[in-house]
Write a protein that holds these residues in place. Structure first.
Motif, PDB file in Angstrom:
ATOM      1  N   SER A 108       0.798  -1.228   0.000  1.00  0.00           N
ATOM      2  CA  SER A 108       0.000   0.000   0.000  1.00  0.00           C
ATOM      3  C   SER A 108       0.836   1.285   0.000  1.00  0.00           C
ATOM      4  CB  SER A 108      -0.944  -0.010   1.207  1.00  0.00           C
ATOM      5  OG  SER A 108      -0.208   0.192   2.399  1.00  0.00           O
ATOM      6  N   HIS A 109       2.156   1.171  -0.079  1.00  0.00           N
ATOM      7  CA  HIS A 109       2.977   2.390  -0.035  1.00  0.00           C
ATOM      8  C   HIS A 109       3.265   2.901  -1.456  1.00  0.00           C
ATOM      9  CE1 HIS A 109       5.959   5.313   1.169  1.00  0.00           C
ATOM     10  NE2 HIS A 109       5.583   5.119   2.420  1.00  0.00           N
ATOM     11  N   VAL A 110       2.804   4.118  -1.730  1.00  0.00           N
ATOM     12  CA  VAL A 110       2.906   4.688  -3.078  1.00  0.00           C
ATOM     13  C   VAL A 110       4.370   4.824  -3.511  1.00  0.00           C
ATOM     14  CG1 VAL A 110       2.426   6.729  -4.480  1.00  0.00           C
ATOM     15  CG2 VAL A 110       0.690   5.877  -2.856  1.00  0.00           C
ATOM     16  N   SER A 154      -8.817   3.406  -3.979  1.00  0.00           N
ATOM     17  CA  SER A 154      -8.062   4.526  -3.404  1.00  0.00           C
ATOM     18  C   SER A 154      -8.247   5.822  -4.191  1.00  0.00           C
ATOM     19  CB  SER A 154      -6.575   4.156  -3.414  1.00  0.00           C
ATOM     20  OG  SER A 154      -5.778   5.290  -3.175  1.00  0.00           O
ATOM     21  N   GLU A 156      -5.925   7.653  -4.762  1.00  0.00           N
ATOM     22  CA  GLU A 156      -4.733   7.744  -5.627  1.00  0.00           C
ATOM     23  C   GLU A 156      -5.094   7.478  -7.093  1.00  0.00           C
ATOM     24  OE1 GLU A 156      -1.057   8.239  -5.048  1.00  0.00           O
ATOM     25  OE2 GLU A 156      -2.210   9.419  -3.634  1.00  0.00           O
ATOM     26  N   ASN A 206      -7.369   9.321   1.911  1.00  0.00           N
ATOM     27  CA  ASN A 206      -6.420   8.965   2.985  1.00  0.00           C
ATOM     28  C   ASN A 206      -7.125   8.906   4.340  1.00  0.00           C
ATOM     29  OD1 ASN A 206      -4.958  10.265   0.754  1.00  0.00           O
ATOM     30  ND2 ASN A 206      -3.149   9.972   2.034  1.00  0.00           N
ATOM     31  N   THR A 218       1.802  11.072   7.791  1.00  0.00           N
ATOM     32  CA  THR A 218       1.157  11.537   9.041  1.00  0.00           C
ATOM     33  C   THR A 218       1.806  10.896  10.259  1.00  0.00           C
ATOM     34  OG1 THR A 218      -0.465   9.769   8.812  1.00  0.00           O
ATOM     35  CG2 THR A 218      -1.088  11.941   7.950  1.00  0.00           C
ATOM     36  N   VAL A 279       0.714  18.898   3.655  1.00  0.00           N
ATOM     37  CA  VAL A 279       1.599  18.264   4.636  1.00  0.00           C
ATOM     38  C   VAL A 279       2.106  19.339   5.611  1.00  0.00           C
ATOM     39  CG1 VAL A 279       3.776  17.001   4.918  1.00  0.00           C
ATOM     40  CG2 VAL A 279       2.261  16.443   2.989  1.00  0.00           C
ATOM     41  N   TYR A 304      12.820  11.650  -0.446  1.00  0.00           N
ATOM     42  CA  TYR A 304      11.388  11.405  -0.193  1.00  0.00           C
ATOM     43  C   TYR A 304      10.465  12.023  -1.236  1.00  0.00           C
ATOM     44  CZ  TYR A 304      13.177   9.582   4.149  1.00  0.00           C
ATOM     45  OH  TYR A 304      13.878   8.842   5.061  1.00  0.00           O
ATOM     46  N   ARG A 306       8.772  11.922  -4.963  1.00  0.00           N
ATOM     47  CA  ARG A 306       8.385  10.805  -5.827  1.00  0.00           C
ATOM     48  C   ARG A 306       8.611  11.150  -7.296  1.00  0.00           C
ATOM     49  NH1 ARG A 306       3.105   9.264  -2.088  1.00  0.00           N
ATOM     50  NH2 ARG A 306       4.433   8.799  -0.320  1.00  0.00           N
ATOM     51  N   GLU A 309       4.106  13.030  -8.616  1.00  0.00           N
ATOM     52  CA  GLU A 309       3.383  13.345  -7.375  1.00  0.00           C
ATOM     53  C   GLU A 309       1.889  13.516  -7.640  1.00  0.00           C
ATOM     54  OE1 GLU A 309       2.671  13.158  -4.279  1.00  0.00           O
ATOM     55  OE2 GLU A 309       4.245  14.405  -3.368  1.00  0.00           O
ATOM     56  N   VAL A 310       1.105  13.273  -6.633  1.00  0.00           N
ATOM     57  CA  VAL A 310      -0.322  13.600  -6.647  1.00  0.00           C
ATOM     58  C   VAL A 310      -0.447  14.863  -5.801  1.00  0.00           C
ATOM     59  CG1 VAL A 310      -2.593  12.846  -5.851  1.00  0.00           C
ATOM     60  CG2 VAL A 310      -1.052  11.213  -6.961  1.00  0.00           C
TER      61      VAL A 310
HETATM   62  P1  GDR Z   1      -0.193   8.635   0.092  1.00  0.00           P
HETATM   63  O1  GDR Z   1       0.326   8.711   1.599  1.00  0.00           O
HETATM   64  O2  GDR Z   1       0.912   8.575  -0.891  1.00  0.00           O
HETATM   65  O3  GDR Z   1      -1.203   9.729  -0.066  1.00  0.00           O
HETATM   66  O4  GDR Z   1      -0.895   7.196   0.071  1.00  0.00           O
HETATM   67  P2  GDR Z   1       1.728   9.156   2.215  1.00  0.00           P
HETATM   68  O5  GDR Z   1       1.456   9.455   3.628  1.00  0.00           O
HETATM   69  O6  GDR Z   1       2.802   8.179   1.903  1.00  0.00           O
HETATM   70  O7  GDR Z   1       2.065  10.518   1.422  1.00  0.00           O
HETATM   71  C1  GDR Z   1       1.238  11.657   1.500  1.00  0.00           C
HETATM   72  C2  GDR Z   1       1.967  12.845   0.898  1.00  0.00           C
HETATM   73  O8  GDR Z   1       3.045  13.210   1.758  1.00  0.00           O
HETATM   74  C3  GDR Z   1       4.181  13.484   0.958  1.00  0.00           C
HETATM   75  N1  GDR Z   1       5.410  13.307   1.751  1.00  0.00           N
HETATM   76  C4  GDR Z   1       5.847  12.156   2.284  1.00  0.00           C
HETATM   77  N2  GDR Z   1       5.305  10.912   2.278  1.00  0.00           N
HETATM   78  C5  GDR Z   1       5.974   9.932   2.955  1.00  0.00           C
HETATM   79  N3  GDR Z   1       5.443   8.700   3.014  1.00  0.00           N
HETATM   80  N4  GDR Z   1       7.172  10.164   3.583  1.00  0.00           N
HETATM   81  C6  GDR Z   1       7.758  11.403   3.587  1.00  0.00           C
HETATM   82  O9  GDR Z   1       8.822  11.590   4.161  1.00  0.00           O
HETATM   83  C7  GDR Z   1       7.051  12.446   2.913  1.00  0.00           C
HETATM   84  N5  GDR Z   1       7.306  13.771   2.753  1.00  0.00           N
HETATM   85  C8  GDR Z   1       6.305  14.282   2.032  1.00  0.00           C
HETATM   86  C9  GDR Z   1       4.058  12.512  -0.191  1.00  0.00           C
HETATM   87  O10 GDR Z   1       4.883  12.919  -1.297  1.00  0.00           O
HETATM   88  C10 GDR Z   1       2.559  12.578  -0.475  1.00  0.00           C
HETATM   89  O11 GDR Z   1       2.282  13.652  -1.326  1.00  0.00           O
HETATM   90  C11 GDR Z   1      -1.720   6.758   1.141  1.00  0.00           C
HETATM   91  C12 GDR Z   1      -1.605   5.230   1.230  1.00  0.00           C
HETATM   92  O12 GDR Z   1      -2.284   4.800   2.382  1.00  0.00           O
HETATM   93  C13 GDR Z   1      -2.225   4.568   0.021  1.00  0.00           C
HETATM   94  O13 GDR Z   1      -2.260   3.157   0.212  1.00  0.00           O
HETATM   95  C14 GDR Z   1      -3.645   5.089  -0.153  1.00  0.00           C
HETATM   96  O14 GDR Z   1      -4.236   4.517  -1.287  1.00  0.00           O
HETATM   97  C15 GDR Z   1      -3.641   6.614  -0.263  1.00  0.00           C
HETATM   98  O15 GDR Z   1      -3.047   7.146   0.914  1.00  0.00           O
HETATM   99  C16 GDR Z   1      -5.045   7.179  -0.396  1.00  0.00           C
END
Ligand code: GDR
Ligand code: NDP
Length: 365
Positions: A108-110, A154, A156, A206, A218, A279, A304, A306, A309-310
């Motif tokens: 589940s980690h994008v 999702s 996503e 999310n 989060t 964020v 970190y 991608r 990005e979304v």
């Molecule tokens: P997401 O969640 O990709 O939306 O997928 P995530 O918390 O990984 O990222 C949210 C946003 O934060 C930005 N970001 C970071 N993300 C992570 N993980 N680590 C970092 O250090 C960081 N810094 C900034 C990301 O770029 C992103 O924009 C989650 C998962 O639970 C999926 O399985 C689900 O389908 C979607 O939510 C809806």
């Protein structure tokens, strides 16, 4: 394997209706644990498929686990299977005879999906297809046509399509994970249309909780807030702070999954709070809650970011509100506080172990 059908006993002499049986893939994950609690409270017998790992992976459900030797009390049962192993899926369906199947399992980690795209597609896309096919063939052979199937879709899948996103918004996935979820979504629609399967797609935005995996943004933030507050850590390395997400509470969202399977007809639903935050806003609230300034601690690390990005997700959940009667109970600030409160407590426990020399404070989660 015993089946609980008919196991209910009424006190007034009447025969209680048979207990419903649910099968959950991904029961050891965040949502699996909340859904299990929710279904047990509704009187279900819950069976979860867990995959083999070299360490125990059941921490999120240990508090509800009852030794299966205690047959009268144990209403949650665990079985080894894997979404990459079709034979295991069919075997457990035939054994458990579920009324409802919730497919929550996923890589589940994008960001990780860019590193292991082939495996992600195998589990998320083909895994869903394997389970749908197992359900279809189980029904064909057994005649148990009342089975209902939930697919964990999702937000996503919307990817770069601008908000607000609803059931009619076109998908434009931005990662191997999101593209795989789109495939799973359409497999589910296809099995509904081709075979008349009662199958629903929940398109969930999310959702977070104190049980969220520690490498989602989060929880990564709230873990760091706890550890910084208690003096175990000083820096937090993050990527893109401008991405916006519609963050809800996982405990609220599992109710929507169940509601989808209680309707007369199967359908697809967006589940969201209809509120979006960056964020950076999450950082403000989380650090601010314990009297810290995030700017003193956060360091931007390119690692970190991608490949794609979304940028902006914000759901339109009006269909779920109208048809399912669902609405979120926990708001954004309350969610952040719930997570920070728990992670401050966790950091205090870690501090005891650090002070006693049992763990190294530098060893960040
Ligand atoms: P997401 O969640 O990709 O939306 O997928 P995530 O918390 O990984 O990222 C949210 C946003 O934060 C930005 N970001 C970071 N993300 C992570 N993980 N680590 C970092 O250090 C960081 N810094 C900034 C990301 O770029 C992103 O924009 C989650 C998962 O639970 C999926 O399985 C689900 O389908 C979607 O939510 C809806
Ligand atoms: P988690 O990552 O917390 O849990 C994923 C679960 O899938 C874990 O139980 C994991 O097992 C299991 N799993 C992984 N690979 C396999 C496999 N090959 N075979 C069997 N099981 C496997 O996810 P969440 O609980 O947060 O999410 C639940 C579902 O909802 C996922 O499909 C996710 O993609 C989707 N989703 C999540 C959202 C969110 O914000 N949380 C939003 C929208 C959709 P193990 O514990 O062993 O790793």
């Amino acid at each position: 394997m015993e089946n609980a059908v008919g196991s209910g006993s009424a006190t007034n002499g009447e025969v209680a209706p048979p207990r419903k049986v649910a099968l959950i893939t991904g029961i050891t994950g965040q949502d699996g644990s909340y859904l299990t609690e929710f279904l047990l409270n509704k009187g279900y017998e819950v069976h979860g498929l867990i995959r083999r790992s070299s360490n125990f992976n059941t921490q999120r459900i240990d508090h509800i686990y009852v030794d299966p030797h205690n047959a009268h009390k144990a209403r949650m049962k665990l079985h080894y299977a894997d979404l990459t192993d079709a034979s295991s899926l069919r075997r457990w369906l035939d054994t458990i005879l579920p009324d409802e199947v919730y497919n929550l399992a996923a890589q589940s980690h994008v960001a990780v999906s860019f590193e292991i795209p082939d495996y992600t597609a195998d589990v998320v896309a083909t895994g869903a297809l394997r389970l749908l096919e197992a359900v279809r063939s189980h029904i064909a052979d057994s005649g148990r046509s009342h089975i209902r199937y939930y697919q964990a879709g999702s937000s996503e899948m919307f990817g770069s399509t601008p908000p607000p996103q609803s059931e009619t918004t076109p998908f434009h996935p931005r990662s191997p994970y999101a593209a795989s979820k789109c495939a799973a979504h359409w497999y589910t629609v296809n099995y509904r249309e081709a075979y008349g399967l009662y199958a629903c797609n929940g398109i969930l935005f999310n959702h977070e909780s104190p049980r969220r995996g520690e490498n989602f943004v989060t929880r990564k933030i709230t873990r760091a807030v706890g550890r910084i507050k208690i003096g175990l850590q000083s820096k937090l390395f993050l990527g893109n702070l401008q991405a916006s997400r519609d963050w809800g509470f996982a405990g609220d969202y599992v109710e929507a999954m169940w509601l989808m399977l209680q309707q007369e007809k199967p359908d697809d639903y967006v589940v969201a709070t209809e509120e979006s935050h960056t964020v950076e806003e999450f950082l403000e609230v989380a650090f601010g809650y314990v009297g810290l300034n995030w700017r003193d601690h956060v360091v931007i690390d390119k690692r970190y970011f991608r490949p794609a990005e979304v940028d902006n997700l914000k759901g339109d959940a009006s269909k779920a509100k109208k048809v399912l009667g669902w609405k979120p109970k926990v708001g954004f600030a309350q969610l952040v506080k719930m997570m920070v409160d728990q992670d401050v407590e966790m950091a205090k426990k870690e501090k005891v172990l650090v002070d006693a020399g049992y763990i190294d404070a530098q060893q960040q989660p």
